[in-house]
Design a protein around this motif. Sequence first.
Motif, PDB file in Angstrom:
ATOM      1  N   GLU A 152     143.029  45.233  20.269  1.00  0.00           N
ATOM      2  CA  GLU A 152     141.227  45.559  19.750  1.00  0.00           C
ATOM      3  C   GLU A 152     140.324  46.289  18.954  1.00  0.00           C
ATOM      4  N   ILE A 153     140.988  46.405  17.908  1.00  0.00           N
ATOM      5  CA  ILE A 153     140.033  46.243  17.087  1.00  0.00           C
ATOM      6  C   ILE A 153     139.644  45.176  17.008  1.00  0.00           C
ATOM      7  N   ILE A 154     140.221  44.360  16.041  1.00  0.00           N
ATOM      8  CA  ILE A 154     140.473  42.963  15.954  1.00  0.00           C
ATOM      9  C   ILE A 154     139.437  41.693  17.115  1.00  0.00           C
ATOM     10  N   CYS A 155     140.012  42.232  18.504  1.00  0.00           N
ATOM     11  CA  CYS A 155     139.307  41.642  19.074  1.00  0.00           C
ATOM     12  C   CYS A 155     137.451  42.154  18.731  1.00  0.00           C
ATOM     13  N   LYS A 156     137.143  42.826  19.092  1.00  0.00           N
ATOM     14  CA  LYS A 156     135.945  43.342  18.692  1.00  0.00           C
ATOM     15  C   LYS A 156     135.436  43.185  17.328  1.00  0.00           C
ATOM     16  N   LYS A 157     135.601  42.951  16.030  1.00  0.00           N
ATOM     17  CA  LYS A 157     135.213  42.397  15.066  1.00  0.00           C
ATOM     18  C   LYS A 157     135.448  40.990  15.367  1.00  0.00           C
ATOM     19  N   LEU A 158     136.173  39.936  15.737  1.00  0.00           N
ATOM     20  CA  LEU A 158     135.990  38.427  16.156  1.00  0.00           C
ATOM     21  C   LEU A 158     134.698  38.429  16.971  1.00  0.00           C
ATOM     22  N   ARG A 159     134.271  39.615  18.251  1.00  0.00           N
ATOM     23  CA  ARG A 159     132.997  39.533  18.191  1.00  0.00           C
ATOM     24  C   ARG A 159     131.865  39.267  17.850  1.00  0.00           C
ATOM     25  N   GLU A 160     132.258  40.897  16.811  1.00  0.00           N
ATOM     26  CA  GLU A 160     130.586  41.251  16.237  1.00  0.00           C
ATOM     27  C   GLU A 160     130.820  39.542  14.637  1.00  0.00           C
ATOM     28  N   ARG A 161     131.859  39.206  13.938  1.00  0.00           N
ATOM     29  CA  ARG A 161     131.628  38.060  13.633  1.00  0.00           C
ATOM     30  C   ARG A 161     130.831  37.187  14.200  1.00  0.00           C
ATOM     31  N   VAL A 162     130.812  36.319  15.564  1.00  0.00           N
ATOM     32  CA  VAL A 162     129.967  35.538  16.394  1.00  0.00           C
ATOM     33  C   VAL A 162     128.627  36.270  16.781  1.00  0.00           C
ATOM     34  N   ILE A 163     128.304  37.287  16.940  1.00  0.00           N
ATOM     35  CA  ILE A 163     126.798  37.669  16.815  1.00  0.00           C
ATOM     36  C   ILE A 163     127.000  37.519  15.571  1.00  0.00           C
ATOM     37  N   GLU A 164     127.455  38.068  14.175  1.00  0.00           N
ATOM     38  CA  GLU A 164     126.283  38.189  13.156  1.00  0.00           C
ATOM     39  C   GLU A 164     126.462  36.322  12.439  1.00  0.00           C
ATOM     40  N   LEU A 165     127.271  35.162  13.699  1.00  0.00           N
ATOM     41  CA  LEU A 165     126.880  33.726  13.211  1.00  0.00           C
ATOM     42  C   LEU A 165     125.138  33.885  14.303  1.00  0.00           C
ATOM     43  N   GLY A 166     125.148  34.502  14.966  1.00  0.00           N
ATOM     44  CA  GLY A 166     124.003  33.686  15.266  1.00  0.00           C
ATOM     45  C   GLY A 166     122.872  34.052  14.746  1.00  0.00           C
ATOM     46  N   ASN A 167     122.887  35.476  14.159  1.00  0.00           N
ATOM     47  CA  ASN A 167     121.513  35.940  12.845  1.00  0.00           C
ATOM     48  C   ASN A 167     121.549  35.685  11.886  1.00  0.00           C
ATOM     49  N   GLU A 168     122.501  34.599  11.860  1.00  0.00           N
ATOM     50  CA  GLU A 168     122.723  33.888  10.114  1.00  0.00           C
ATOM     51  C   GLU A 168     121.962  32.558  10.939  1.00  0.00           C
ATOM     52  N   LEU A 169     121.873  31.681  12.077  1.00  0.00           N
ATOM     53  CA  LEU A 169     121.556  30.942  12.911  1.00  0.00           C
ATOM     54  C   LEU A 169     119.990  30.677  12.305  1.00  0.00           C
ATOM     55  N   GLU A 170     119.648  32.368  12.841  1.00  0.00           N
ATOM     56  CA  GLU A 170     118.188  32.355  12.293  1.00  0.00           C
ATOM     57  C   GLU A 170     117.194  32.798  11.444  1.00  0.00           C
ATOM     58  N   ARG A 171     118.162  32.889  10.554  1.00  0.00           N
ATOM     59  CA  ARG A 171     117.785  33.563   9.475  1.00  0.00           C
ATOM     60  C   ARG A 171     117.834  32.094   8.539  1.00  0.00           C
ATOM     61  N   GLN A 172     118.519  31.316   8.753  1.00  0.00           N
ATOM     62  CA  GLN A 172     118.559  29.870   8.091  1.00  0.00           C
ATOM     63  C   GLN A 172     116.981  29.179   9.307  1.00  0.00           C
ATOM     64  N   ARG A 173     116.879  29.287   9.965  1.00  0.00           N
ATOM     65  CA  ARG A 173     115.753  28.271  10.763  1.00  0.00           C
ATOM     66  C   ARG A 173     114.950  28.523  10.130  1.00  0.00           C
ATOM     67  N   LYS A 174     114.602  30.308   9.652  1.00  0.00           N
ATOM     68  CA  LYS A 174     112.896  30.715   9.573  1.00  0.00           C
ATOM     69  C   LYS A 174     113.373  30.465   7.829  1.00  0.00           C
ATOM     70  N   GLU A 175     113.722  30.638   7.236  1.00  0.00           N
ATOM     71  CA  GLU A 175     114.166  29.687   5.637  1.00  0.00           C
ATOM     72  C   GLU A 175     113.476  28.823   6.059  1.00  0.00           C
ATOM     73  N   GLU A 176     114.082  28.001   7.461  1.00  0.00           N
ATOM     74  CA  GLU A 176     113.672  26.262   7.463  1.00  0.00           C
ATOM     75  C   GLU A 176     112.120  26.159   7.690  1.00  0.00           C
ATOM     76  N   LYS A 177     111.919  27.068   8.067  1.00  0.00           N
ATOM     77  CA  LYS A 177     110.347  27.185   8.671  1.00  0.00           C
ATOM     78  C   LYS A 177     109.459  27.103   7.953  1.00  0.00           C
ATOM     79  N   ALA A 178     110.058  27.903   6.745  1.00  0.00           N
ATOM     80  CA  ALA A 178     109.256  28.608   5.812  1.00  0.00           C
ATOM     81  C   ALA A 178     108.845  28.010   4.538  1.00  0.00           C
ATOM     82  N   ARG A 179     109.432  27.102   4.408  1.00  0.00           N
ATOM     83  CA  ARG A 179     109.937  25.599   3.573  1.00  0.00           C
ATOM     84  C   ARG A 179     108.340  24.992   3.767  1.00  0.00           C
TER      85      ARG A 179
END
Length: 216
Positions: A189-216
């Motif tokens: 149960e704990i690992i399932c939650k951590k994996l879901r959190e990792r995917v959500i974190e990836l979505g946030n990282e994608l958004e961060r990289q996109r913002k960096e691109e637009k700011a260049r």
Amino acid sequence: MYWFTHWFIKITGFIPWLFGYRAKIYYEDKSIQGRRIKGKAIVMPNHHSVMDVALHMFVFWSRTLRCLAAELMYKKNIFMTLMLKLLGYIKVDRDSHDFSFLGKAEKVLNKKGVIEIYPESRLARPGEEKPLEFKPSVVYLALSTGAPIIPVYHTGALFKKERALVIIGKPIDVKEWYDDTLGERENIEIICKKLRERVIELGNELERQRKEEKAR
């Protein structure tokens, strides 16, 4: 036979894929994990539609991804059932207590193959928070085979004005998250939650990289 079907689709479907998804691929750390997968692995994306499998077939171009497919896909029509078999997909009957699909997936991984799992198990209904809670199959497979999990987040755009965006995360060894002081069920149960959190974190990282691109 499976590799032949996959490569036939990749060669003949590349142009439709190119225009349908116009995918742009990002990486959490390309030096650790890019599009090339070495050895056995479990690809674990978030889920938007039944066409997600086509997206990842081309994202991880050099490997044959054996996907765990829900029983519903096998009930659509004879052509779909035949295609799933030719692709070597593994049927998961969510309404039964038959877990033989895990054994079949283990055999693929033990032969250094790649399994693709959508741990949400189904598509989200309107109003549901995405990604949905993760089911435990991906954890059981990773623990039993020692295969690393490659998390993937994508926006799911298909034949839309915006491009499909994909970010590939660093491989995860879930055994490092296993706590021997806890029972198996609690660990899962704990690992399932951590994996879901990792995917959500990836979505946030994608958004961060996109913002960096637009700011260049």
